[in-house]
Design an enzyme around this catalytic site. Structure first.
Site, PDB file in Angstrom:
ATOM      1  N   GLU A   1       9.003  -4.736  10.262  1.00 53.26           N
ATOM      2  CA  GLU A   1       9.381  -3.397   9.784  1.00 53.26           C
ATOM      3  C   GLU A   1       9.927  -2.559  10.927  1.00 53.26           C
ATOM      4  O   GLU A   1       9.274  -2.431  11.985  1.00 53.26           O
ATOM      5  CB  GLU A   1       8.158  -2.704   9.131  1.00 53.26           C
ATOM      6  CG  GLU A   1       8.525  -1.316   8.610  1.00 53.26           C
ATOM      7  CD  GLU A   1       7.532  -0.739   7.615  1.00 53.26           C
ATOM      8  OE1 GLU A   1       6.524  -1.397   7.307  1.00 53.26           O
ATOM      9  OE2 GLU A   1       7.789   0.386   7.146  1.00 53.26           O
TER      10      GLU A   1
ATOM     11  N   ASP B   1       0.839  -1.204   0.000  1.00 50.63           N
ATOM     12  CA  ASP B   1       0.000   0.000   0.000  1.00 50.63           C
ATOM     13  C   ASP B   1       0.878   1.259   0.000  1.00 50.63           C
ATOM     14  O   ASP B   1       0.360   2.385   0.000  1.00 50.63           O
ATOM     15  CB  ASP B   1      -1.027  -0.008   1.142  1.00 50.63           C
ATOM     16  CG  ASP B   1      -0.392  -0.151   2.506  1.00 50.63           C
ATOM     17  OD1 ASP B   1       0.847  -0.207   2.596  1.00 50.63           O
ATOM     18  OD2 ASP B   1      -1.152  -0.206   3.504  1.00 50.63           O
TER      19      ASP B   1
ATOM     20  N   LYS C   1      -1.137  -9.621   2.404  1.00 49.47           N
ATOM     21  CA  LYS C   1      -0.373  -9.225   3.596  1.00 49.47           C
ATOM     22  C   LYS C   1      -1.286  -8.413   4.505  1.00 49.47           C
ATOM     23  O   LYS C   1      -2.030  -7.543   4.028  1.00 49.47           O
ATOM     24  CB  LYS C   1       0.858  -8.393   3.224  1.00 49.47           C
ATOM     25  CG  LYS C   1       1.598  -7.869   4.475  1.00 49.47           C
ATOM     26  CD  LYS C   1       2.990  -7.366   4.169  1.00 49.47           C
ATOM     27  CE  LYS C   1       3.058  -5.959   3.624  1.00 49.47           C
ATOM     28  NZ  LYS C   1       2.534  -4.919   4.545  1.00 49.47           N
TER      29      LYS C   1
ATOM     30  N   ASP D   1      -1.077  -6.123  -0.354  1.00 53.76           N
ATOM     31  CA  ASP D   1      -1.407  -5.553   0.956  1.00 53.76           C
ATOM     32  C   ASP D   1      -2.914  -5.363   1.078  1.00 53.76           C
ATOM     33  O   ASP D   1      -3.556  -4.850   0.148  1.00 53.76           O
ATOM     34  CB  ASP D   1      -0.789  -4.152   1.050  1.00 53.76           C
ATOM     35  CG  ASP D   1       0.262  -4.064   2.133  1.00 53.76           C
ATOM     36  OD1 ASP D   1       0.232  -4.876   3.067  1.00 53.76           O
ATOM     37  OD2 ASP D   1       1.118  -3.166   2.017  1.00 53.76           O
TER      38      ASP D   1
ATOM     39  N   GLU E   1      -1.301  -6.151   8.156  1.00 54.57           N
ATOM     40  CA  GLU E   1      -0.544  -5.495   9.229  1.00 54.57           C
ATOM     41  C   GLU E   1      -1.213  -5.780  10.567  1.00 54.57           C
ATOM     42  O   GLU E   1      -2.410  -5.499  10.723  1.00 54.57           O
ATOM     43  CB  GLU E   1      -0.546  -3.975   9.030  1.00 54.57           C
ATOM     44  CG  GLU E   1       0.379  -3.493   7.954  1.00 54.57           C
ATOM     45  CD  GLU E   1       0.463  -1.961   7.892  1.00 54.57           C
ATOM     46  OE1 GLU E   1       0.081  -1.253   8.852  1.00 54.57           O
ATOM     47  OE2 GLU E   1       0.927  -1.469   6.849  1.00 54.57           O
TER      48      GLU E   1
HETATM   49  O1  KIV Z   1       3.422  -1.315   1.700  1.00 51.16           O
HETATM   50  C1  KIV Z   1       4.608  -1.680   1.656  1.00 51.16           C
HETATM   51  O2  KIV Z   1       5.329  -1.403   0.706  1.00 51.16           O
HETATM   52  C2  KIV Z   1       5.130  -2.441   2.785  1.00 51.16           C
HETATM   53  C3  KIV Z   1       6.609  -2.603   2.847  1.00 51.16           C
HETATM   54  C4  KIV Z   1       7.204  -1.362   3.397  1.00 51.16           C
HETATM   55  C5  KIV Z   1       6.987  -3.812   3.628  1.00 51.16           C
HETATM   56  O3  KIV Z   1       4.405  -2.875   3.621  1.00 51.16           O
END
Ligand code: KIV
Length: 259
Positions: free
Chosen positions: A182, A44, A113, A83, A115
């Site tokens: 991260e 994202d 992914k 994401d 968070e």
């Molecule tokens: O959104 C993204 O690019 C990320 C990376 C920084 C791991 O989550």
């Protein structure tokens, strides 16, 4: 090299580091795949890196679906992970599952992914049990930037170190195939990596992780604003592109092109 699977990524732990970059379109995804990158993250960071937003918070599901579809159309051998953007994972589990299925069915990504740590383990367990492969993400969670009041390092205190290990273990139990760490203090990131059986993929978290991810625009020298100090810049594409545009403009003005 054939198409990389989540199983391949898991099996890399203890053998060699997993190599990951972000990509937001077919062109970059094709180049990353040709370079043998293991995992392409449709992050994202699309928002700040491509769409002109200050943070990742304004990025929506339709924006991410469009970018993910573009990446998938490059038919990369790399595993493609999208994401799940801000505002989705704190809603009902049914809604989260519905959104993740859209990413897999409409965009065609291989995994998503999410968070968040221990608190999201029950939702993630439902996703993985439903056949949605999930990449975890702990440490700095950029989607919470307004709560955090900025971007900073995690895992510097004993309390944070213990919590990060608990987060990683809960996510592993929930079935994630790897975990992005991260901006985690290097010693803590190493401890997290040693505490779990799936690979950790570090960003700003030192060499003790089982793999590394970088934002492609940062490492290629394309980012116009702030670039974190841990980033190694492998090219300076901003100046290459600016020079090319200037040469083209002067050629056209001087009637050297077309010849
Ligand atoms: O959104 C993204 O690019 C990320 C990376 C920084 C791991 O989550």
């Amino acid at each position: 090299m054939g198409k990389v699977s989540t199983r391949d990524i898991r099996k890399l732990k203890g053998t060699r580091p997993v190599v990951c970059v972000t990509a937001y379109d077919s062109t970059m995804a094709g180049l990353a795949s040709e370079a043998g990158i293991d995992l392409i993250l449709v992050g994202d960071t699309l928002g700040p890196m491509q769409l002109g937003f200050e943070t990742t918070v304004p990025v929506t599901v339709p924006m991410m679906l469009q970018a993910a579809s573009s990446v998938v159309r490059a038919k990369p051998n790399s595993l493609v992970v999208a994401d799940i953007p801000f505002g989705v994972v704190r809603r009902s589990t049914d809604y989260v599952l519905e959104v993740c299925c859209r990413f897999m069915q409409e965009a065609g990504v291989d995994a998503v992914k999410i968070e968040g740590g221990e608190d999201l383990a029950p939702v993630i367990a439902t996703l993985t049990a439903s056949g949605v492969p999930v990449l975890g993400h702990i440490g700095l969670l950029p989607q919470q930037v307004y709560q955090l009041g900025g971007y900073r390092k995690f895992g510097k205190t004993e309390e944070q170190r213990v919590q990060l290990i608990r987060d990683a273990q809960a996510l592993e139990q929930a079935g994630v195939f790897a975990i992005v760490c991260e901006m985690v203090a290097a010693e803590t990131a190493t401890a997290v990596s040693e505490a779990i059986g799936v690979p950790t993929i570090g960003i700003g978290s030192g060499v003790g992780c089982d793999g590394q991810v970088l934002v492609s625009t940062d490492m290629l020298g394309l980012t116009s604003g702030y670039v974190p100090s841990f980033v190694k810049q492998y090219a300076n594409l901003r100046s290459t592109i600016a020079d090319a545009f200037k040469s083209y403009a002067s050629d056209v003005r001087e009637r050297k092109f077309p010849s």
